[in-house]
Design an enzyme around this catalytic site. Structure first.
Site, short mmCIF file in Angstrom:
data_model
loop_
_atom_site.label_atom_id
_atom_site.label_comp_id
_atom_site.label_asym_id
_atom_site.label_seq_id
_atom_site.Cartn_x
_atom_site.Cartn_y
_atom_site.Cartn_z
CE LYS A 92 -3.87 2.17 2.47
NZ LYS A 92 -4.82 2.10 3.61
CB SER A 127 -8.14 4.05 2.59
OG SER A 127 -7.33 3.43 3.58
CB SER A 178 -8.67 1.29 5.49
OG SER A 178 -9.38 2.49 5.29
#
Ligand code: GLN
Length: 485
Positions: A76, A152, A176
């Site tokens: 990420k 997210s 998330s």
């Protein structure tokens, strides 16, 4: 090979059926074909990937390889990785090349020898539930490309779901990891707060942020979490605990396990298809020998309001460092220093990030601090106490991960409150600092995956993963593939 689980990949690498370089090439070639449609990866650097794969192959040859050495992953883009562009999904950091590695990157890549395929797209500064707030554009859900992948960690989820990477890192401040895992048919775990170091993980709301894993199964999560967790003196909230092998309890039978069903999670909140799938999973657990008890989380309806005071408050403070001076975006033209700050921040941050900074600054301001911020902290304590009482009656708590399956791109982007409500079942877990996990438990009539959430007591990750793994041994939801991928 791209559809293999981590155990199989690890064995194939050890037995020299494939090299790490060959494996990286398989994924990078696939990424070149598929990523333009999904937008899951925002930074790819083949040279770096192949260099890391070569190092892994050398370790595999000289006997210094560990279980994960040579296995590719998606990082990420919230994790600083030396020499890699690290944007956090923002224009503010669009040109930021990190000079150092986050603890998670050191552990997974340098120590365990995993090979980064690139940086995964995400909501800007991890603020969002759909990946639509990314400066680099939305990500599409491989199960239905007109739908969001969740957020997210939407890029991480889409990358794994479309087999562009076998596994990905994520972070979870309010859901998330778990919500995108649910929307993309994956298993995702957010550990107990303090188990994974936040060093080098760009801060959103420091008292809630926690790194974790998105993968195809609980077993794969256990492999990666074992390499990712551990004390780190550079993170003041990192917990000093003995290193744990999270695979250790995977085969533990479920007989006698007490599963708590919070009555607040089984009311009117979730849509009927989600509820039906979750209730079917409860029946499956009963067949596997678990007992079910009803528990109460009476303050859970306050978790979203408390979170949207606490998280923006912390964000407004954390994001004050982006002033255009030391790093990050700086406006091209300005009059004086204040004008430079103002223009750089006005141009560098997107709308959702600005909204959070405004809310956070407001709730921390003189006169409102007691009314909002302190009050939210008190609610946070009540929520944690509810869980403590519930865990007096059960071993794990079960419920839906999200009230709906993946929604359409654009469907909620104009309505922040509707967007915030996609986390009603996940946020309380962050406020309490507990570990939580999402696994697939079915599909709705449009063929979209449904997520089941399991919540554990502090440091009970190994048991949570085992409870998930046992279900996955008895069902096959986690091994379905999106059509076309
Ligand atoms: N969707 C929540 C938010 O927008 C949670 C995000 C997260 O966990 N990083 O704040």
């Amino acid at each position: 090979m791209i559809y293999s689980n981590l155990k199989t990949l690890s064995r194939a690498l050890k037995e020299k059926q494939i090299s790490s370089v060959e494996l990286a090439r398989l994924f990078l070639d696939r990424m070149a074909r598929v990523n333009p449609e999904l937008n899951a990866f925002i930074t790819v650097d083949e040279e770096k990937t192949y260099a890391a794969a070569k190092t892994a192959d050398a370790r595999l040859a000289d006997g210094t390889a560990g279980l994960l050495t040579g296995i590719p992953l998606a990082q990420k883009d919230i994790f600083c990785a030396e020499g890699w562009k690290t944007t956090c999904g923002s224009k503010m950091l669009a040109n930021f090349i990190s000079p150092y590695d986050a603890a998670v990157v050191t552990k997974l890549e340098q120590e365990a020898g995993m090979v980064s395929l690139g940086k995964a797209n995400m909501d800007e500064f991890a603020m969002g539930s759909s990946n639509e707030t990314s400066f680099f554009g939305a990500v599409k859900n491989p199960w239905d490309t007109t739908c969001v992948p969740g957020g997210s960690s939407g890029g991480s989820a889409a990358a794994v779901a479309a087999y562009l990477a076998p596994v990905a890192t994520g972070t979870d401040t309010g859901g998330s990891i778990r919500q995108p895992a649910a929307f993309c048919g994956l298993s995702g775990i957010k550990p107990t707060y303090g188990v994974v170091s936040r060093y080098g993980m760009i801060a959103f709301a420091s008292s809630l942020d926690q790194g974790g894993v998105l993968a195809h199964s609980a077993e794969d999560c256990a492999y990666v979490l074992s390499a990712m967790a551990g004390f780190d003196a550079r993170d003041s909230t990192s917990l000093q605990r003995p290193q744990e092998d999270y695979r250790s309890r995977l085969e533990e039978p479920l007989r006698g396990l007490k599963i708590g069903l919070p009555k607040e999670f089984f009311g009117a909140g979730a849509n009927s298809e989600v509820m039906a799938a979750v209730l079917a999973a409860v029946e499956a657990y009963k067949r596997l020998g678990a007992n079910v008890v009803e528990v109460a989380l009476p303050n859970s309806h306050l978790s979203v309001p408390a979170y949207y005071v606490i998280a923006p408050a912390e964000a407004s403070s954390n994001l004050s460092r982006f002033d255009g001076v030391r790093y990050g975006y700086r406006a091209a033209e300005y009059d004086d220093l204040n004008d430079m700050y103002r223009k750089s921040r006005a141009q560098g941050f997107g709308a959702e990030v600005k909204r959070r900074i405004l809310i956070g600054t407001y709730v921390l301001s003189h006169g409102y601090y007691d009314a909002y911020y302190l009050q939210a902290q008190r609610v946070r304590r009540l929520i944690a106490d509810d869980f403590r009482a519930a865990f007096g009656q059960c071993d794990v708590i079960l419920g839906p991960t999200s009230p709906t399956t993946a929604f359409k791109l654009g469907e909620k982007s104009a309505d922040p409150v509707a967007m915030y409500l996609s986390d009603i079942y996940t946020i309380a877990v962050n406020l309490a600092g507990l570990p939580g996990l999402s696994i697939p438990c079915g599909f709705d009539e449009r063929g979209l995956p449904i997520g089941l959430q399991l919540i554990g007591n502090y440091f009970d990750e190994a048991r949570l993963l085992s409870v998930a793994h046992q279900y996955q041994q008895a069902t096959d939801w986690h091994s379905r593939r999106p059509q076309g991928f």
